[in-house]
Design an enzyme around this catalytic site. Structure first.
Site, PDB file in Angstrom:
ATOM      1  N   LYS A 117       0.818  -1.211   0.000  1.00 37.29           N
ATOM      2  CA  LYS A 117       0.000   0.000   0.000  1.00 37.29           C
ATOM      3  C   LYS A 117       0.852   1.261   0.000  1.00 37.29           C
ATOM      4  O   LYS A 117       0.471   2.278  -0.571  1.00 37.29           O
ATOM      5  CB  LYS A 117      -0.949  -0.001   1.208  1.00 37.29           C
ATOM      6  CG  LYS A 117      -2.111  -0.974   1.062  1.00 37.29           C
ATOM      7  CD  LYS A 117      -3.197  -0.693   2.079  1.00 37.29           C
ATOM      8  CE  LYS A 117      -4.426  -1.554   1.804  1.00 37.29           C
ATOM      9  NZ  LYS A 117      -5.543  -1.253   2.718  1.00 37.29           N
ATOM     10  N   LYS A 199      -7.418 -11.356 -10.316  1.00 32.98           N
ATOM     11  CA  LYS A 199      -8.672 -11.412  -9.562  1.00 32.98           C
ATOM     12  C   LYS A 199      -9.590 -10.281  -9.991  1.00 32.98           C
ATOM     13  O   LYS A 199      -9.135  -9.198 -10.357  1.00 32.98           O
ATOM     14  CB  LYS A 199      -8.389 -11.302  -8.061  1.00 32.98           C
ATOM     15  CG  LYS A 199      -7.915 -12.592  -7.420  1.00 32.98           C
ATOM     16  CD  LYS A 199      -7.859 -12.476  -5.911  1.00 32.98           C
ATOM     17  CE  LYS A 199      -9.242 -12.513  -5.295  1.00 32.98           C
ATOM     18  NZ  LYS A 199      -9.196 -12.551  -3.813  1.00 32.98           N
ATOM     19  N   LYS A 202     -12.950  -4.109  -8.419  1.00 30.53           N
ATOM     20  CA  LYS A 202     -13.699  -2.914  -8.829  1.00 30.53           C
ATOM     21  C   LYS A 202     -12.777  -1.739  -9.134  1.00 30.53           C
ATOM     22  O   LYS A 202     -13.212  -0.744  -9.708  1.00 30.53           O
ATOM     23  CB  LYS A 202     -14.716  -2.517  -7.764  1.00 30.53           C
ATOM     24  CG  LYS A 202     -14.142  -2.264  -6.392  1.00 30.53           C
ATOM     25  CD  LYS A 202     -15.241  -1.892  -5.409  1.00 30.53           C
ATOM     26  CE  LYS A 202     -14.738  -1.873  -3.972  1.00 30.53           C
ATOM     27  NZ  LYS A 202     -14.706  -3.207  -3.368  1.00 30.53           N
TER      28      LYS A 202
END
Length: 334
Positions: A117, A199, A202
């Site tokens: 991240k 995968k 969104k």
């Protein structure tokens, strides 16, 4: 508050970072409903975790309400499970701070999700990103959870939770229940409709690659019909046919049919008929959820009532855990 039920306790949380995809639903959320029938469940909306990445107040607020409505719409019963919003139970943050002080810097620095991240959000490497795993540990330990359903990306965090619990117990006695990973019926692994080696997500820039659980039927049909397959035009499961395998995984998760049964069903029929059936099945799978969501999202009073009751029930357990924990550490209480 001690759990007097003979059932084991399961804790599972989801961040309100946007409408869940078909992959989220078939991979995890659908199993939550099954879990709620067998275990004493705490289902939380992890909104405190979601602000490690910058978001507008309006987006956070609307997404939190929408996610809460989706959890109930998909079949979770507020009368049988405790459904709550993390920020409505301040004890989470309180225990999170205490556990920060029982977590070594090196342990937190090794978390691969922090590294990932940080790389994605290099302009906002905040302390929340770094201490995220200890707040997650507090989420789990505060409810004396026996089991925690986790994905592969959370396995390291659960291991850290167990390490923190064991360290605290070593100092103060057997206080925290050391949780185990939940081993239940594995959910479907749903991949991108356009790049089936990734995968479904969104956040994908290609809108055709994912399906949201609230997506209109015509859009679902269009996306599945445009899903990547291959030129063989034969429906059978093979890792060398990732696009077809992905559609079979979706069809299997919605119908309960095995790959062998699906192969027999579409023998000699080609991809056109197969995609049409997959699309129809997904539309039917999501129809009850969508209808209930459309009703609930308009009933703000009911959602607020459920959130208030859920927070009250969750706090009854969480506040007691924190009180006892603080007493052990030596805080002045009266």
């Amino acid at each position: 508050m001690e759990n007097t039920s003979k059932k084991k306790t399961v804790l599972s949380l989801i961040q309100p970072t946007g409408t869940p995809t078909l992959g989220n639903y078939l991979g995890a959320l659908k199993n939550w409903v099954m879990m709620s029938k067998e275990y004493d469940c705490f289902f939380g909306e992890a909104d405190l975790h979601s602000i490690t990445v910058r978001t507008s107040p309006e987006d956070l607020n609307s997404r939190s309400i929408e996610m809460f409505a989706i959890l109930i719409a998909m079949g979770l019963d507020p009368e049988k499970s405790i459904i709550f919003c993390q920020s409505h139970v301040p004890a989470h943050a309180q225990l999170g701070w205490i556990l920060d002080c029982y977590t070594q810097f090196g342990e937190a620095a090794r978390m691969t999700q922090f590294k990932d991240k940080s790389a994605k959000h290099a302009d906002n490497i905040n302390l929340g990103l770094f201490t995220y795993p200890t707040l997650m540990a507090a989420d789990i330990l505060i409810y004396n959870a026996d089991y925690v359903p986790i994905g592969a990306d959370q396995k390291q965090h659960l291991e850290l939770t167990r390490d923190i619990a064991n360290r605290f117990n070593g100092l103060y006695g057997n206080f925290f229940k050391v949780p185990e990973p939940f081993i239940g019926k594995s959910g479907a692994r749903v991949m991108s409709l356009q790049e089936p080696d990734k995968k479904m997500s969104k956040s994908d820039t290609n809108q055709k690659s994912f399906i949201l659980v609230t997506e209109p039927a015509d859009s679902i049909v269009k996306k599945i019909k445009s899903a990547v397959t291959d030129s063989e035009a034969r429906v059978y499961y093979s890792e060398e046919k990732p696009g077809v395998a992905n559609l079979m995984e979706i069809y299997s998760a919605c119908t309960g049919r095995s790959y062998e049964q699906i192969e027999q069903e579409f023998e000699g029929k080609g991809y056109g008929a197969f995609k049409a059936s997959v699309a129809e099945t997904v539309v039917e799978e999501l129809k009850p959820l969508q209808a209930e969501y459309a009703r609930l999202i308009k009933d703000r009073g009911y959602l607020e009532k459920c959130a208030t009751e859920g927070a009250k029930k969750a706090s009854a357990v969480a506040d007691n855990t924190v009180k006892e924990c603080m007493k052990l550490v030596g805080f002045w209480q009266y």
